[in-house]
Design a protein around this motif. Structure first.
Motif, short mmCIF file in Angstrom:
data_model
loop_
_atom_site.label_atom_id
_atom_site.label_comp_id
_atom_site.label_asym_id
_atom_site.label_seq_id
_atom_site.Cartn_x
_atom_site.Cartn_y
_atom_site.Cartn_z
N ARG A 169 -36.77 -29.90 23.45
CA ARG A 169 -38.01 -30.15 22.67
C ARG A 169 -38.69 -28.83 22.30
O ARG A 169 -39.10 -28.63 21.17
CB ARG A 169 -38.96 -31.04 23.47
CG ARG A 169 -38.54 -32.48 23.50
CD ARG A 169 -39.65 -33.38 24.06
NE ARG A 169 -39.15 -34.72 24.23
CZ ARG A 169 -38.93 -35.30 25.41
NH1 ARG A 169 -39.23 -34.68 26.53
NH2 ARG A 169 -38.45 -36.52 25.47
N ARG A 170 -38.80 -27.93 23.30
CA ARG A 170 -39.46 -26.65 23.04
C ARG A 170 -38.65 -25.80 22.05
O ARG A 170 -39.23 -25.15 21.17
CB ARG A 170 -39.67 -25.91 24.37
CG ARG A 170 -40.72 -26.59 25.22
CD ARG A 170 -41.02 -25.94 26.59
NE ARG A 170 -40.62 -24.59 26.75
CZ ARG A 170 -39.75 -24.15 27.68
NH1 ARG A 170 -39.20 -25.00 28.53
NH2 ARG A 170 -39.44 -22.88 27.77
N ASN A 203 -34.35 -33.83 32.91
CA ASN A 203 -35.69 -33.70 32.32
C ASN A 203 -35.95 -32.27 31.88
O ASN A 203 -36.58 -32.04 30.85
CB ASN A 203 -36.76 -34.15 33.31
CG ASN A 203 -36.76 -35.66 33.49
OD1 ASN A 203 -36.26 -36.39 32.64
ND2 ASN A 203 -37.29 -36.12 34.61
N THR A 259 -34.09 -31.70 28.64
CA THR A 259 -34.79 -32.43 27.57
C THR A 259 -36.04 -31.66 27.14
O THR A 259 -36.31 -31.51 25.95
CB THR A 259 -35.15 -33.85 28.03
OG1 THR A 259 -33.95 -34.52 28.40
CG2 THR A 259 -35.84 -34.63 26.93
N ASP A 260 -36.79 -31.14 28.11
CA ASP A 260 -37.99 -30.35 27.81
C ASP A 260 -37.61 -29.07 27.06
O ASP A 260 -38.27 -28.70 26.09
CB ASP A 260 -38.72 -30.02 29.11
CG ASP A 260 -39.96 -29.16 28.85
OD1 ASP A 260 -40.83 -29.61 28.08
OD2 ASP A 260 -40.01 -28.03 29.39
N GLN A 261 -36.54 -28.41 27.50
CA GLN A 261 -36.10 -27.17 26.83
C GLN A 261 -35.67 -27.45 25.39
O GLN A 261 -35.97 -26.67 24.49
CB GLN A 261 -34.94 -26.54 27.62
CG GLN A 261 -35.37 -26.00 28.97
CD GLN A 261 -34.20 -25.78 29.92
OE1 GLN A 261 -33.05 -26.10 29.61
NE2 GLN A 261 -34.49 -25.25 31.11
#
Length: 191
Positions: A12-13, A5, A8-10
């Motif tokens: 997206r950012r 997760n 995945t967040d990194q």
């Protein structure tokens, strides 16, 4: 699951242009990618580092084309695996050419005194440099082989690129030289 997760967040950012996300993404995935690349046992430490850098450059440049942020890790590992294979294939091909050049068939290569061979080889290198299209690769090669005062790291600093970019350009040029010399050996002609 938490690590996946986080990646995945990194992703997206980073895709949204947040520069700190690229550093975080690199730090969180590098150990895994480094293990994969180091698993190609015949790569030395410098080659592993070059493959890592090339892989991240390709991945970060291609990030906008990635459809699913969760697919980043397998995609990055595929890029790294392909870069490592390419590096090994290139090195093996160059080694085969070097062996071919080192042991040419006596009947196909006229004997030349070593001073004339060196002079001839230097002329071939200068000719190949002159024939390169104007651009960054030619400038790199000229700085390294013609001016000959700077290391690859110093050339990288002067041109504002990474050292791996300089070494890649020089490797590509050395490959051209070896192919040209091999063609001349096989053709039995010395100009």
């Amino acid at each position: 699951m938490g690590e996946t997760n986080a990646v995945t967040d990194q992703v997206r950012r980073a895709t949204q242009g947040e520069s700190s996300a690229f550093s975080e993404l690199y730090r969180s995935t590098r150990p895994m990618v480094a293990r994969l690349v180091a698993g190609f046992g015949t790569l030395d430490a410098d080659e592993v580092e070059d493959v890592l850098q090339e892989s991240y450059v390709r991945a970060f440049r291609g990030l906008p084309r990635l459809k699913e942020a969760s697919a980043f890790t397998p995609w990055l590992l595929t890029i790294a695996r392909n870069r490592a294979r390419t590096r090994l294939e290139r090195r093996n091909a160059l080694q085969r050419m070097e062996e071919d050049l080192a042991d040419p068939e006596p009947e196909t290569v006229p004997a030349l005194p070593s001073a004339l061979q060196v002079e001839r080889d230097i002329a071939v290198v200068r000719q190949l440099i002159a024939e390169l299209p104007e651009g960054e690769e030619k400038k790199t090669v000229q700085l390294f082989y013609i001016e000959g005062q700077l290391t690859a790291r110093e050339i990288a600093e002067q041109l504002g690129v990474g050292k791996s970019t300089v070494t890649m350009r020089l490797d590509r040029f050395r490959g051209r030289i070896k192919r040209e010399l091999l063609q001349r050996v096989l053709a039995g002609r010395w100009e």
